[in-house]
Write an enzyme that holds these catalytic residues in place. Structure first.
Site, PDB file in Angstrom:
ATOM      1  N   ARG A  78      22.099  14.706  -7.313  1.00 26.13           N
ATOM      2  CA  ARG A  78      21.963  13.440  -7.011  1.00 26.13           C
ATOM      3  C   ARG A  78      22.217  12.705  -8.330  1.00 26.13           C
ATOM      4  O   ARG A  78      21.635  12.951  -9.417  1.00 26.13           O
ATOM      5  CB  ARG A  78      20.460  13.063  -6.585  1.00 26.13           C
ATOM      6  CG  ARG A  78      19.867  13.663  -5.446  1.00 26.13           C
ATOM      7  CD  ARG A  78      20.831  13.296  -4.130  1.00 26.13           C
ATOM      8  NE  ARG A  78      20.156  13.677  -3.017  1.00 26.13           N
ATOM      9  CZ  ARG A  78      19.148  13.245  -2.070  1.00 26.13           C
ATOM     10  NH1 ARG A  78      18.958  11.971  -2.439  1.00 26.13           N
ATOM     11  NH2 ARG A  78      18.744  13.605  -1.129  1.00 26.13           N
TER      12      ARG A  78
ATOM     13  N   HIS B 271      -5.131 -14.679   8.309  1.00 25.97           N
ATOM     14  CA  HIS B 271      -3.933 -14.007   8.824  1.00 25.97           C
ATOM     15  C   HIS B 271      -4.080 -12.778   9.736  1.00 25.97           C
ATOM     16  O   HIS B 271      -3.498 -11.933   9.894  1.00 25.97           O
ATOM     17  CB  HIS B 271      -3.431 -13.703   7.565  1.00 25.97           C
ATOM     18  CG  HIS B 271      -2.580 -14.812   6.404  1.00 25.97           C
ATOM     19  ND1 HIS B 271      -1.928 -15.808   7.192  1.00 25.97           N
ATOM     20  CD2 HIS B 271      -3.107 -15.261   5.471  1.00 25.97           C
ATOM     21  CE1 HIS B 271      -1.711 -16.539   5.987  1.00 25.97           C
ATOM     22  NE2 HIS B 271      -2.633 -16.226   5.101  1.00 25.97           N
TER      23      HIS B 271
ATOM     24  N   PRO C 297       0.949  -1.299  -0.014  1.00 26.29           N
ATOM     25  CA  PRO C 297      -0.034   0.216   0.006  1.00 26.29           C
ATOM     26  C   PRO C 297       0.944   1.129   0.123  1.00 26.29           C
ATOM     27  O   PRO C 297       1.683   1.504   0.700  1.00 26.29           O
ATOM     28  CB  PRO C 297      -0.663  -0.168   1.257  1.00 26.29           C
ATOM     29  CG  PRO C 297      -1.055  -1.537   1.644  1.00 26.29           C
ATOM     30  CD  PRO C 297       0.559  -2.259   1.181  1.00 26.29           C
ATOM     31  N   GLU C 298       0.525   1.964  -0.766  1.00 29.61           N
ATOM     32  CA  GLU C 298       1.243   3.372  -1.051  1.00 29.61           C
ATOM     33  C   GLU C 298       0.299   4.508  -0.506  1.00 29.61           C
ATOM     34  O   GLU C 298      -0.642   4.452   0.191  1.00 29.61           O
ATOM     35  CB  GLU C 298       1.720   3.723  -2.494  1.00 29.61           C
ATOM     36  CG  GLU C 298       2.509   2.420  -2.702  1.00 29.61           C
ATOM     37  CD  GLU C 298       3.117   2.560  -4.238  1.00 29.61           C
ATOM     38  OE1 GLU C 298       3.160   3.805  -4.844  1.00 29.61           O
ATOM     39  OE2 GLU C 298       3.401   1.555  -5.122  1.00 29.61           O
TER      40      GLU C 298
END
Length: 278
Positions: free
Chosen positions: A159, A95, A2-3
């Site tokens: 970067r 679960h 999940p984001e």
């Protein structure tokens, strides 16, 4: 995993379903799910009688603030975690790791197939960042006024990392993950293996705009369900059906019809269009 859109979807659902309901008790079925305290007895004693005044999201973390200054409940879903609002007498999912009991025979279940998810109780007079130390490392929120093209330019300018791996860095922008990094880069016309320092400011402005647009679209669709994600009522997310590139290896690009390609970057599957992103 999940984001941001999935966690935001869960957060909004919990705010509609669970507020101001006192926790009457609970059951810890897998003790290692607890990050703090590690004792199930201490955890359950700490939260018993508490009512959640509001839920909020920080990056991919869920934070439930208890009323009357009784602390916080923290949750990280990790790869396969689910928070399900259900009846106590409904059969347990295989679960199920933690159960929290509420009035009217309701309960909130934490279900987690891979067991990487974590739950915290933050005691009164302690800040969430003190106990949930991962919060200290998070960058700006995408929808925050602090997330500007200038901020991104500052983070990118020196970067030498690829854009895909940089977008996955939670210390840069909190909440982006594998799915939406691919989607944002496609919408921005940027190759996932482009070196961050080579982007022009025009490209960074486009990137900034698409981070917000892609995440907002995914939130509006209730997130993405490719395997495990469900909202608190057990409903799938719908973004996957309109994804531009993620999970579409070999399928025609929705813009130019070129087959979508998949490569590995930083150990993660990465999807892109070789024509639109060049």
């Amino acid at each position: 995993m999940p984001e941001l859109p999935e966690v935001e979807t869960v957060c909004r659902g919990l705010n509609q379903l669970t507020l101001n309901c006192k926790i009457q008790g609970g059951e810890v079925l897998l003790e290692r799910t607890l990050a703090y305290p590690v004792s199930a007895q201490e955890f359950l004693e700490g939260i018993k009688g508490c009512a959640i005044a509001r839920w909020q999201r920080r990056g991919k973390y869920l934070l439930g603030k208890f009323s009357e200054n009784r602390g916080w409940l923290g949750v990280h879903l990790r790869m396969t975690g689910q928070l399900l609002w259900t009846q106590q007498d409904r059969s347990l999912q295989k679960h199920t790791r933690i159960r929290l009991f509420f009035p009217d025979n309701r309960e909130l279940r934490f279900v987690d197939t891979r067991t990487f998810g974590k739950v915290w109780w933050v005691p009164p007079q302690r800040e969430p960042e003190e106990i949930i130390t991962g919060l200290q490392k998070l960058g700006v929120e995408p929808f925050s006024p602090a997330c500007t093209p200038e901020y991104l330019a500052e983070k990118l300018q020196k970067r030498q990392r690829t854009m895909k791996t940089l977008l996955l860095d939670q210390g840069v922008v909190a909440g982006l993950g594998n799915i939406y990094a691919d989607e944002v880069l496609f919408k921005s016309g940027i190759r996932p293996d482009a070196i961050a320092s080579t982007l022009t400011f025009n490209q960074i402005q486009r990137l900034h705009r698409n981070i917000i647009e892609v995440l907002q679209t995914a939130i509006d669709k209730g997130g993405t369900t490719f395997s495990d994600f469900l909202n608190p009522l057990g409903v799938n997310g719908n973004y996957g059906g309109i994804a531009w590139v993620y999970g579409r290896t070999g399928e025609p690009c929705r813009t130019c019809k070129t087959p979508i390609e998949r490569i590995k970057l930083g150990g993660r599957s990465t999807h892109y269009c070789p024509q639109c992103q060049n």
